[in-house]
Motif scaffolding. Sequence first.
Motif, PDB file in Angstrom:
ATOM      1  N   LEU B 199      14.660  72.586 -30.170  1.00  0.00           N
ATOM      2  CA  LEU B 199      14.121  72.545 -29.075  1.00  0.00           C
ATOM      3  C   LEU B 199      13.404  73.374 -28.653  1.00  0.00           C
ATOM      4  O   LEU B 199      13.271  74.943 -28.259  1.00  0.00           O
ATOM      5  CB  LEU B 199      15.457  71.885 -27.284  1.00  0.00           C
ATOM      6  N   LEU B 200      11.685  72.797 -28.439  1.00  0.00           N
ATOM      7  CA  LEU B 200      10.294  74.097 -27.974  1.00  0.00           C
ATOM      8  C   LEU B 200       9.935  73.700 -26.314  1.00  0.00           C
ATOM      9  O   LEU B 200       9.530  72.273 -26.355  1.00  0.00           O
ATOM     10  CB  LEU B 200       9.381  73.947 -29.062  1.00  0.00           C
ATOM     11  N   PHE B 201       9.899  74.153 -26.010  1.00  0.00           N
ATOM     12  CA  PHE B 201       9.628  73.839 -23.921  1.00  0.00           C
ATOM     13  C   PHE B 201       8.152  74.662 -24.312  1.00  0.00           C
ATOM     14  O   PHE B 201       8.112  76.460 -23.752  1.00  0.00           O
ATOM     15  CB  PHE B 201      10.383  74.371 -22.808  1.00  0.00           C
ATOM     16  N   TYR B 202       7.305  74.395 -24.532  1.00  0.00           N
ATOM     17  CA  TYR B 202       5.657  75.054 -24.585  1.00  0.00           C
ATOM     18  C   TYR B 202       5.020  74.582 -23.544  1.00  0.00           C
ATOM     19  O   TYR B 202       5.192  73.261 -22.977  1.00  0.00           O
ATOM     20  CB  TYR B 202       4.739  74.264 -25.269  1.00  0.00           C
ATOM     21  N   GLN B 206       6.618  73.649 -12.962  1.00  0.00           N
ATOM     22  CA  GLN B 206       6.645  73.602 -11.845  1.00  0.00           C
ATOM     23  C   GLN B 206       7.821  73.660 -11.348  1.00  0.00           C
ATOM     24  O   GLN B 206       8.807  72.848 -12.090  1.00  0.00           O
ATOM     25  CB  GLN B 206       5.542  73.300 -11.112  1.00  0.00           C
ATOM     26  N   GLY B 207       9.039  75.216 -11.098  1.00  0.00           N
ATOM     27  CA  GLY B 207      10.364  74.384 -11.437  1.00  0.00           C
ATOM     28  C   GLY B 207      11.226  75.261 -12.462  1.00  0.00           C
ATOM     29  O   GLY B 207      12.229  74.695 -12.569  1.00  0.00           O
ATOM     30  N   GLY B 208      10.151  75.134 -13.410  1.00  0.00           N
ATOM     31  CA  GLY B 208      10.795  75.387 -14.343  1.00  0.00           C
ATOM     32  C   GLY B 208      11.555  74.048 -15.256  1.00  0.00           C
ATOM     33  O   GLY B 208      11.909  73.548 -14.918  1.00  0.00           O
ATOM     34  N   TRP B 209      11.731  74.088 -17.205  1.00  0.00           N
ATOM     35  CA  TRP B 209      12.319  73.043 -17.543  1.00  0.00           C
ATOM     36  C   TRP B 209      13.726  72.712 -17.207  1.00  0.00           C
ATOM     37  O   TRP B 209      14.433  74.085 -17.396  1.00  0.00           O
ATOM     38  CB  TRP B 209      12.102  72.842 -19.367  1.00  0.00           C
ATOM     39  N   THR B 210      14.307  70.726 -17.212  1.00  0.00           N
ATOM     40  CA  THR B 210      15.287  70.978 -16.699  1.00  0.00           C
ATOM     41  C   THR B 210      16.100  70.492 -18.431  1.00  0.00           C
ATOM     42  O   THR B 210      15.387  70.117 -19.261  1.00  0.00           O
ATOM     43  CB  THR B 210      15.644  70.004 -16.118  1.00  0.00           C
ATOM     44  N   VAL B 211      16.713  71.652 -19.269  1.00  0.00           N
ATOM     45  CA  VAL B 211      17.691  71.767 -20.490  1.00  0.00           C
ATOM     46  C   VAL B 211      19.506  70.889 -20.341  1.00  0.00           C
ATOM     47  O   VAL B 211      19.876  71.757 -19.486  1.00  0.00           O
ATOM     48  CB  VAL B 211      17.812  72.691 -20.951  1.00  0.00           C
ATOM     49  N   PHE B 226      21.183  73.363 -17.590  1.00  0.00           N
ATOM     50  CA  PHE B 226      19.837  75.052 -16.995  1.00  0.00           C
ATOM     51  C   PHE B 226      18.824  74.711 -17.080  1.00  0.00           C
ATOM     52  O   PHE B 226      18.143  74.118 -17.477  1.00  0.00           O
ATOM     53  CB  PHE B 226      20.845  75.498 -18.195  1.00  0.00           C
ATOM     54  N   SER B 227      18.285  75.206 -15.826  1.00  0.00           N
ATOM     55  CA  SER B 227      17.009  75.498 -16.340  1.00  0.00           C
ATOM     56  C   SER B 227      16.028  76.597 -17.049  1.00  0.00           C
ATOM     57  O   SER B 227      16.891  77.920 -17.733  1.00  0.00           O
ATOM     58  CB  SER B 227      16.479  75.880 -14.239  1.00  0.00           C
ATOM     59  N   LEU B 228      14.908  76.287 -17.622  1.00  0.00           N
ATOM     60  CA  LEU B 228      14.618  77.319 -18.393  1.00  0.00           C
ATOM     61  C   LEU B 228      12.437  77.368 -18.773  1.00  0.00           C
ATOM     62  O   LEU B 228      12.478  76.672 -17.760  1.00  0.00           O
ATOM     63  CB  LEU B 228      14.409  76.781 -20.329  1.00  0.00           C
ATOM     64  N   LYS B 229      12.443  78.835 -19.051  1.00  0.00           N
ATOM     65  CA  LYS B 229      10.970  79.048 -17.979  1.00  0.00           C
ATOM     66  C   LYS B 229       9.745  78.769 -19.580  1.00  0.00           C
ATOM     67  O   LYS B 229       9.223  77.854 -19.290  1.00  0.00           O
ATOM     68  CB  LYS B 229      10.247  80.201 -17.848  1.00  0.00           C
ATOM     69  N   VAL B 323      24.272  78.058 -15.430  1.00  0.00           N
ATOM     70  CA  VAL B 323      24.565  76.887 -15.861  1.00  0.00           C
ATOM     71  C   VAL B 323      24.893  75.615 -14.334  1.00  0.00           C
ATOM     72  O   VAL B 323      25.690  76.179 -13.656  1.00  0.00           O
ATOM     73  CB  VAL B 323      25.631  76.178 -16.794  1.00  0.00           C
ATOM     74  N   ASN B 324      24.566  74.716 -14.655  1.00  0.00           N
ATOM     75  CA  ASN B 324      25.466  73.325 -14.248  1.00  0.00           C
ATOM     76  C   ASN B 324      26.037  72.334 -14.387  1.00  0.00           C
ATOM     77  O   ASN B 324      25.743  71.737 -15.111  1.00  0.00           O
ATOM     78  CB  ASN B 324      24.140  72.334 -13.206  1.00  0.00           C
TER      79      ASN B 324
END
Lengths: 114, 334
Positions: B199-202, B206-211, B226-229, B323-324
Amino acid sequence: MKKADFILIASAIILAGIMLAFFFNKKGSVATVYCQGEIYKTVDLKTSENMTFTVNNVEIQIENGKIRANNSTCHDKVCVKQGFIEKAGQTVACVPNGVVIVISGSFHVDGVTG
Amino acid sequence: MKVKASVIIFALIAVITVTVLCTCIAGKTSEISFSGMGTVISLKLTSSEKENEKCIKELSDMFSEIENSISANDEKSVLYNVNKSTNETDDKYIVEIAEICKDVYEKSNGAFDFTAGKLVSLWGIGFENAKVPDSGAIAEAVTQRGIEKVNVFGEKVTKSKDIELDFGGAGKGFACDKAKEYLENTKVKKAVVSVGGSLLFYGKKQGGWTVAVKDPNFDGGYALTFSLKDGFVSTSGSYERYFTDENGKTYHHIFDTQTGYPVENDLISVTVVADNGAVSDALSTACFVLDEEKSKSLLEQYNAEAIFIRKDRTVNVLGNIKVNCAEGYKTVEQ
């Protein structure tokens, strides 16, 4: 405030609400399967493959983004007769076996790895 | 003229509604999935509808171009030709990915090994002809590998003729790198690119990307989120591609190229977060091979983080990721 004013403002709010709700409306995509009150599994219906699994004597089937109780050992088979569900808020319950499926709005997952 | 308060309120509500809707239309999110690079590619782009359409077309063309260069299995690819006959190339994608792979090979002491193409095709895992090869053939294949037999120098890759290169362990992440480079020259503000689970999160959300990391034990479920900027995420797992022999023993596709057999340890998947896609992809394989303890220093060298999921459904995080875990999984006490 006059009655007419109230109607005008109220209708504006309702119209705005309808427009926004229509725009953002999305099909529910996450099915949570509960067994005896505990979460057995959470499945994203949007990404899940078609499959069948059994929880506490209830056979559950996922097909093309929908989920149903396909078979059950219970007497009246109310759960099976209910058929597929896919929209947020819909539920299927097999009370004798203690199995409940609930569809919620969205899982808020942006990407899936693995 | 006296304007009534109610009319002003009405107008305000109308303007706000229209503005919100226009903002949403200007920043429309388009989603599409298609097959490519031997897997499923999904794109989620946020920009104007026209820009999204253009980018989807151009990205899809670019992925085909990358596949035509680096695929080890496609008989028409540049790499196939290099492996079977020419032994050298100046193909820009091959040169670039080979440089990254060589670096990860060296830093991981060969745990990530892109030089063992012959061993990979001997086993054929993921293909119909998958089988346990005879031990003589495996013993021969483990000698037909090694970084000293590859040269990446001056925009050219050369290799000795007894080895074959396989970029399968880094190619999907590499495609994500190229997607990022492409998006930087477009008007797309936010995007999620998935190439077979790399994955690429570009852009910033707001609140970060949820992976979410797939549940290795249950198709369609998630083991954890988990959350990622922003950045790149890749996973290698023994549950992805495997076969079972006539005695019921399962063989997966992640090899210890020193022994020639699939790695046997307590892990079922490793997810790596890094600021480079090919690196995250290659590290996920290397960390699977190295296991948790030996992965620490390798991850530190790339400023990367990893999530190890073990067969017993415990989760170990190396790094600061919170991580959740889903039902049935739990993190180990640090």
